[in-house]
Write a protein that holds these residues in place. Structure first.
Motif, mmCIF file in Angstrom:
data_model
loop_
_atom_site.group_PDB
_atom_site.id
_atom_site.type_symbol
_atom_site.label_atom_id
_atom_site.label_comp_id
_atom_site.label_asym_id
_atom_site.label_seq_id
_atom_site.Cartn_x
_atom_site.Cartn_y
_atom_site.Cartn_z
ATOM 1 N N ARG A 125 0.283 -1.245 -0.177
ATOM 2 C CA ARG A 125 0.162 -0.049 -0.309
ATOM 3 C C ARG A 125 0.700 1.249 -0.329
ATOM 4 O O ARG A 125 0.400 2.326 -0.440
ATOM 5 N N TYR A 126 1.865 0.934 1.095
ATOM 6 C CA TYR A 126 3.199 2.062 0.942
ATOM 7 C C TYR A 126 3.308 2.860 -0.544
ATOM 8 O O TYR A 126 3.039 3.970 -1.130
ATOM 9 N N VAL A 127 3.789 1.226 -0.952
ATOM 10 C CA VAL A 127 4.690 1.972 -2.722
ATOM 11 C C VAL A 127 3.620 1.872 -3.321
ATOM 12 O O VAL A 127 3.210 3.357 -4.484
ATOM 13 N N ALA A 128 2.361 1.644 -3.458
ATOM 14 C CA ALA A 128 0.757 1.437 -4.498
ATOM 15 C C ALA A 128 0.486 3.605 -4.340
ATOM 16 O O ALA A 128 -0.122 3.592 -5.504
ATOM 17 N N ILE A 129 1.103 3.725 -2.847
ATOM 18 C CA ILE A 129 -0.096 5.367 -2.549
ATOM 19 C C ILE A 129 1.357 6.349 -2.772
ATOM 20 O O ILE A 129 0.826 8.086 -3.446
ATOM 21 N N CYS A 130 2.156 6.448 -2.296
ATOM 22 C CA CYS A 130 3.429 6.794 -2.472
ATOM 23 C C CYS A 130 4.058 6.714 -3.645
ATOM 24 O O CYS A 130 4.575 8.075 -3.936
ATOM 25 N N SER A 230 -1.691 15.238 1.746
ATOM 26 C CA SER A 230 -1.620 15.938 0.290
ATOM 27 C C SER A 230 -2.009 16.399 -0.815
ATOM 28 O O SER A 230 -1.885 17.065 -2.322
ATOM 29 N N LEU A 231 -3.331 15.191 -1.272
ATOM 30 C CA LEU A 231 -4.382 15.506 -2.209
ATOM 31 C C LEU A 231 -4.897 16.920 -2.398
ATOM 32 O O LEU A 231 -5.177 17.087 -1.401
ATOM 33 N N ALA A 236 -10.395 13.194 -3.835
ATOM 34 C CA ALA A 236 -9.264 12.300 -4.064
ATOM 35 C C ALA A 236 -8.850 11.857 -3.017
ATOM 36 O O ALA A 236 -8.214 10.157 -2.871
ATOM 37 N N ARG A 237 -8.927 12.216 -2.120
ATOM 38 C CA ARG A 237 -8.228 11.022 -0.447
ATOM 39 C C ARG A 237 -8.971 10.081 0.242
ATOM 40 O O ARG A 237 -8.712 9.211 -0.002
ATOM 41 N N LEU A 238 -10.644 10.582 -0.482
ATOM 42 C CA LEU A 238 -11.305 9.783 0.241
ATOM 43 C C LEU A 238 -11.275 8.077 -0.930
ATOM 44 O O LEU A 238 -11.042 7.142 -0.172
ATOM 45 N N LYS A 239 -11.010 8.780 -2.218
ATOM 46 C CA LYS A 239 -11.114 7.486 -3.310
ATOM 47 C C LYS A 239 -9.587 6.460 -2.350
ATOM 48 O O LYS A 239 -9.119 5.423 -3.059
ATOM 49 N N THR A 240 -8.312 7.558 -1.930
ATOM 50 C CA THR A 240 -7.296 6.690 -1.654
ATOM 51 C C THR A 240 -7.174 6.378 -0.586
ATOM 52 O O THR A 240 -6.747 5.011 -0.811
ATOM 53 N N THR A 243 -8.513 2.249 -0.603
ATOM 54 C CA THR A 243 -7.961 1.000 -1.719
ATOM 55 C C THR A 243 -6.618 0.817 0.008
ATOM 56 O O THR A 243 -6.550 -0.552 -0.495
ATOM 57 N N CYS A 244 -6.906 1.501 0.753
ATOM 58 C CA CYS A 244 -6.365 0.618 2.341
ATOM 59 C C CYS A 244 -6.590 0.781 3.214
ATOM 60 O O CYS A 244 -6.306 0.068 4.096
ATOM 61 N N SER A 245 -8.037 0.722 2.944
ATOM 62 C CA SER A 245 -8.883 1.513 4.963
ATOM 63 C C SER A 245 -9.170 -0.520 5.002
ATOM 64 O O SER A 245 -9.371 -0.756 6.300
ATOM 65 N N SER A 246 -9.444 -0.948 4.116
ATOM 66 C CA SER A 246 -10.079 -3.079 4.450
ATOM 67 C C SER A 246 -8.333 -3.605 4.919
ATOM 68 O O SER A 246 -8.290 -4.339 5.860
ATOM 69 N N HIS A 247 -7.410 -3.001 4.318
ATOM 70 C CA HIS A 247 -5.662 -3.695 5.187
ATOM 71 C C HIS A 247 -6.016 -3.048 6.711
ATOM 72 O O HIS A 247 -5.017 -4.171 7.453
ATOM 73 N N PHE A 248 -6.070 -1.243 6.564
ATOM 74 C CA PHE A 248 -5.704 -1.150 8.184
ATOM 75 C C PHE A 248 -7.364 -1.526 9.388
ATOM 76 O O PHE A 248 -6.614 -1.928 10.189
#
Length: 315
Positions: A125-130, A230-231, A236-240, A243-248
């Motif tokens: 998730r870090y690589v996919a988002i950052c 920073s988006l 855009a912030r909610l959509k991004t 993508t990692c909320s389920s993992h969290f």
């Protein structure tokens, strides 16, 4: 089976699992929710594996890691629950000494492996988002397989001393384990020699594995949240973040019960034994049930594929 306190037997033929002491009359009733949890865990995790395997669009690092998580959850729940239910239903409390150590090993090993998978998913998730442009370069199928192998080897090697040390100890107190499964310290405490090596090594594994994993995950999510905030737009912030909320959520479902159980085990001397054992069971059984539910509900691709399968079969 009973043994005199004066008799030292290096390899007792069997141990006796009491189940949940103090709640023997409620064993059958307790088995009902446990059976439901196990059934949901089996169906949900097998469904995840089937959906990812049959849907080419899901052949991505995040879903490969999700399959690894599903396998560890299946092994964890299957290692503990069948014997637990045999205690609750048939009072089948005896477990062979070697089988007990094998169960002890697999439970401890796959808990470490699951923690490693969560770290790998946080890195994904870090690589996919950052750094999304380099995601496909960093996490190829070959590298994902290597990460999975490292997680498996880490768990297998680090936990190996548990059963080795337990087998070498003489047991002269009792062969009765006040638990529903062969938990590491519950078995070691039956030895009639100094168990400080096992105790300190268990603490070392807890701190060096789970402690470092939690720190790494926290650092990853700190960077992820900084990138999200920073988006430029709220959408855009909610959509991004989605993508990692389920993992969290899955991380919280795994680590919160683990920390709670560890604190009770080490500091909750006044906590009733049956409460300690119930929390230990919940820690092992609930995350394997919750993980496929969390990912099924929160992950659009899996939810859509699952709905398609049900509607397609009905039509």
């Amino acid at each position: 089976m009973s043994h005199s306190n004066e008799t030292i037997f290096t390899n007792p033929s069997t141990f006796i699992l009491l189940g949940i002491p103090g709640l023997e009359a409620a064993h059958v009733w307790i088995s009902i929710p446990f059976s439901i949890i196990y059934a949901i865990a089996l169906f949900g995790n097998f469904a995840i594996l089937f959906i990812v395997k049959t849907e080419p669009s899901l052949h991505e690092p995040m879903f490969y890691f999700l399959c690894m998580l599903a396998v560890t959850d299946l092994v964890l729940s299957t290692t503990t629950l069948p014997k637990m239910l045999s205690i609750f239903w048939f009072s089948s409390r005896e477990i062979d000494f070697s089988a007990c150590l094998t169960q002890l090993y697999f439970i401890s090993c796959y808990i470490v492996m699951e923690s490693g998978v969560f770290v790998a998913m946080a890195f994904d998730r870090y690589v996919a988002i950052c750094d999304p442009l380099r995601h496909s370069i960093f996490l190829t199928k070959h590298k994902v397989a290597k990460i999975g192998l490292v997680a498996a080897l880490r768990g297998s090697i680090l936990v190996m001393p548990y059963p080795i040390l337990a087998r070498q100890r003489p047991y002269c107190r009792t062969n009765i384990i006040p638990h529903t499964y062969c938990e590491h310290m519950a078995v070691v405490k039956l030895a009639c020699t100094d168990i400080s090596i096992s105790s300190y090594y268990g603490l070392f594994v807890l701190l060096s594995v789970h402690g470092l994993d939690v720190i790494f995950i926290a650092i990853s999510y700190a960077q992820i949240l900084r990138a999200i905030f920073s988006l430029p737009t709220k959408d855009a912030r909610l959509k991004t973040f989605g993508t990692c909320s389920s993992h969290f959520c899955a991380i919280l479902a795994f680590y919160i019960p683990m920390i709670f159980t560890s604190l009770i085990h080490r500091f909750g001397k006044n906590v009733p034994l049956h409460f300690h054992i119930l929390t230990a069971n919940i820690y092992l059984l609930v995350p394997p049930m919750l993980n496929p539910i969390i990912y099924g509900v929160r992950t659009k691709q899996i939810r859509g594929r699952l709905l398609w399968l049900f509607t397609h079969k009905r039509s």
